[in-house]
Write an enzyme that holds these catalytic residues in place. Structure first.
Site, PDB file in Angstrom:
ATOM      1  N   GLY A 125     -38.167 -39.359 -20.469  1.00  0.00           N
ATOM      2  CA  GLY A 125     -36.742 -39.027 -20.459  1.00  0.00           C
ATOM      3  C   GLY A 125     -36.475 -37.541 -20.589  1.00  0.00           C
ATOM      4  CG  HIS A 150     -38.715 -35.957 -15.268  1.00  0.00           C
ATOM      5  ND1 HIS A 150     -38.095 -35.135 -16.181  1.00  0.00           N
ATOM      6  CD2 HIS A 150     -39.848 -36.368 -15.877  1.00  0.00           C
ATOM      7  CE1 HIS A 150     -38.813 -35.064 -17.283  1.00  0.00           C
ATOM      8  NE2 HIS A 150     -39.894 -35.806 -17.129  1.00  0.00           N
ATOM      9  CE  LYS A 189     -44.898 -28.651 -18.103  1.00  0.00           C
ATOM     10  NZ  LYS A 189     -44.878 -29.816 -19.014  1.00  0.00           N
TER      11      LYS A 189
HETATM   12  P1  AMP Z   1     -42.800 -36.574 -19.231  1.00  0.00           P
HETATM   13  O1  AMP Z   1     -41.409 -37.114 -19.247  1.00  0.00           O
HETATM   14  O2  AMP Z   1     -42.921 -35.190 -19.777  1.00  0.00           O
HETATM   15  O3  AMP Z   1     -43.803 -37.541 -19.806  1.00  0.00           O
HETATM   16  O4  AMP Z   1     -43.180 -36.421 -17.698  1.00  0.00           O
HETATM   17  C1  AMP Z   1     -43.117 -37.518 -16.820  1.00  0.00           C
HETATM   18  C2  AMP Z   1     -43.821 -37.134 -15.545  1.00  0.00           C
HETATM   19  O5  AMP Z   1     -43.172 -36.013 -14.961  1.00  0.00           O
HETATM   20  C3  AMP Z   1     -45.280 -36.722 -15.793  1.00  0.00           C
HETATM   21  O6  AMP Z   1     -46.083 -37.262 -14.760  1.00  0.00           O
HETATM   22  C4  AMP Z   1     -45.217 -35.233 -15.735  1.00  0.00           C
HETATM   23  O7  AMP Z   1     -46.427 -34.632 -15.336  1.00  0.00           O
HETATM   24  C5  AMP Z   1     -44.123 -35.012 -14.693  1.00  0.00           C
HETATM   25  N1  AMP Z   1     -43.543 -33.686 -14.841  1.00  0.00           N
HETATM   26  C6  AMP Z   1     -43.210 -33.079 -16.020  1.00  0.00           C
HETATM   27  N2  AMP Z   1     -42.782 -31.824 -15.782  1.00  0.00           N
HETATM   28  C7  AMP Z   1     -42.864 -31.626 -14.446  1.00  0.00           C
HETATM   29  C8  AMP Z   1     -42.573 -30.525 -13.580  1.00  0.00           C
HETATM   30  N3  AMP Z   1     -42.134 -29.377 -14.053  1.00  0.00           N
HETATM   31  N4  AMP Z   1     -42.760 -30.694 -12.246  1.00  0.00           N
HETATM   32  C9  AMP Z   1     -43.221 -31.874 -11.760  1.00  0.00           C
HETATM   33  N5  AMP Z   1     -43.522 -32.948 -12.514  1.00  0.00           N
HETATM   34  C10 AMP Z   1     -43.340 -32.836 -13.838  1.00  0.00           C
END
Ligand code: AMP
Length: 284
Positions: free
Chosen positions: A31, A37, A151
């Site tokens: 979230g 995302h 990332k």
């Molecule tokens: P998180 O909500 O931080 O667990 O991220 C969910 C997904 O989004 C994970 O696969 C992350 O690697 C991806 N994600 C997070 N930040 C970025 C970003 N800046 N660019 C692309 N994907 C991202």
């Protein structure tokens, strides 16, 4: 838009709208959604019949109770953002009990050593928590394709390993890093930075670019590159480097002597006051 807060109703719904030929794309998140995302969601929508996303701040992957407590939770705003991508996206936003019952603990995973480097070293138990939640979610949704961000490259490799070792049928797709205009990698944690910190944090990506140039040019050692990055980050007294590592993309083992047959990548974790930010860059 369909929003489910429990796995039983999500699974029943998926059964009614899919058959053997339906492709399901899945985007797991914690979230506080941002454009990074959204890019994963867009890729899933383009390449699958159905897209499911989960929003769940997974307690077992946090090794720091304060970080878990302070992690932004913005479900209503997240849903509005998802709607701007597509009303057809299915959202699974469970509570801790729906996932873990009354016992939120992780299972232990062996990732053939990938878990001992970098994030694994500095966040004990983190990848057990990641493996537990991702396996659980993949077994609920049964996606054809699941989308993960570059990332979190170590996480991506760990998920690939877990999927292979458990013979799960999902393809793991790597999506590029989305950055703020100053180069800072987008992250839910950026919301906690002050405007000055957010602007200063551009130095993290700048130091990765510098490392990349030095590595490709090949005139200085990997050790010297590490020292230059440390100096650059510490030029701001509010920033503390936790690690900088140049590693083999496959094994994640540190690069000591360069080999032509390997792909290398630089990884960095920096504390900006108490907020921990990570970033990575390919050195190809
Ligand atoms: P998180 O909500 O931080 O667990 O991220 C969910 C997904 O989004 C994970 O696969 C992350 O690697 C991806 N994600 C997070 N930040 C970025 C970003 N800046 N660019 C692309 N994907 C991202």
């Amino acid at each position: 838009m369909k929003i489910f807060d429990n796995k039983t109703s999500l699974q029943s719904y998926l059964v009614t709208i899919s058959n053997q030929k339906t492709t399901i794309g899945f985007v797991p998140t914690m979230g506080a959604l941002h454009a990074g995302h959204m890019s994963l969601l867009k890729q899933s929508i383009t390449n699958n019949d159905i897209t499911v996303t989960s929003i769940f701040v997974n307690p077992t992957q946090f090794n720091n109770a304060k970080d878990l407590e302070k992690y932004p939770r913005t479900l209503e705003a997240d849903i509005e953002k998802i709607k701007t991508v597509s009303n057809a996206i299915i959202v699974y936003a469970p509570n801790v009990e729906d996932i873990y019952g009354n016992n939120p603990v992780s299972n232990h995973f062996d990732y053939d050593g990938l878990e001992h480097q970098m994030e694994g070293k500095f966040r004990p138990g983190h990848f057990d928590g990641v493996g537990t939640i991702v396996k659980f979610l993949l077994e609920i949704v049964h996606p054809t394709n699941a989308y993960f961000g570059e990332k979190d490259f170590q996480q991506l490799q760990i998920v690939r390993k877990m999927v292979a070792k458990n013979n799960l049928k999902t393809n793991i797709i790597c999506c590029p890093i989305y950055r703020e205009p100053n180069g800072l990698a987008m992250s839910s944690r950026n919301e906690r930075l002050t405007p000055v910190e957010r602007s200063d944090a551009a130095i993290i990506y700048k130091s990765l670019i510098m490392a990349r140039e030095k590595f490709i040019f090949g005139t200085v050692s990997v050790k010297t590159i590490g020292e230059l990055v440390t100096k650059t980050i510490h030029s701001n007294e509010n920033f503390k480097l936790e690690y900088f590592q140049i590693a083999d993309e496959e094994t994640l083992l540190p690069c000591i002597r360069r080999s032509k047959n390997k792909n290398y990548r630089a990884f960095i974790a920096v504390f900006v006051n108490n907020i921990r930010l990570i970033d990575t860059i390919s050195l190809k």
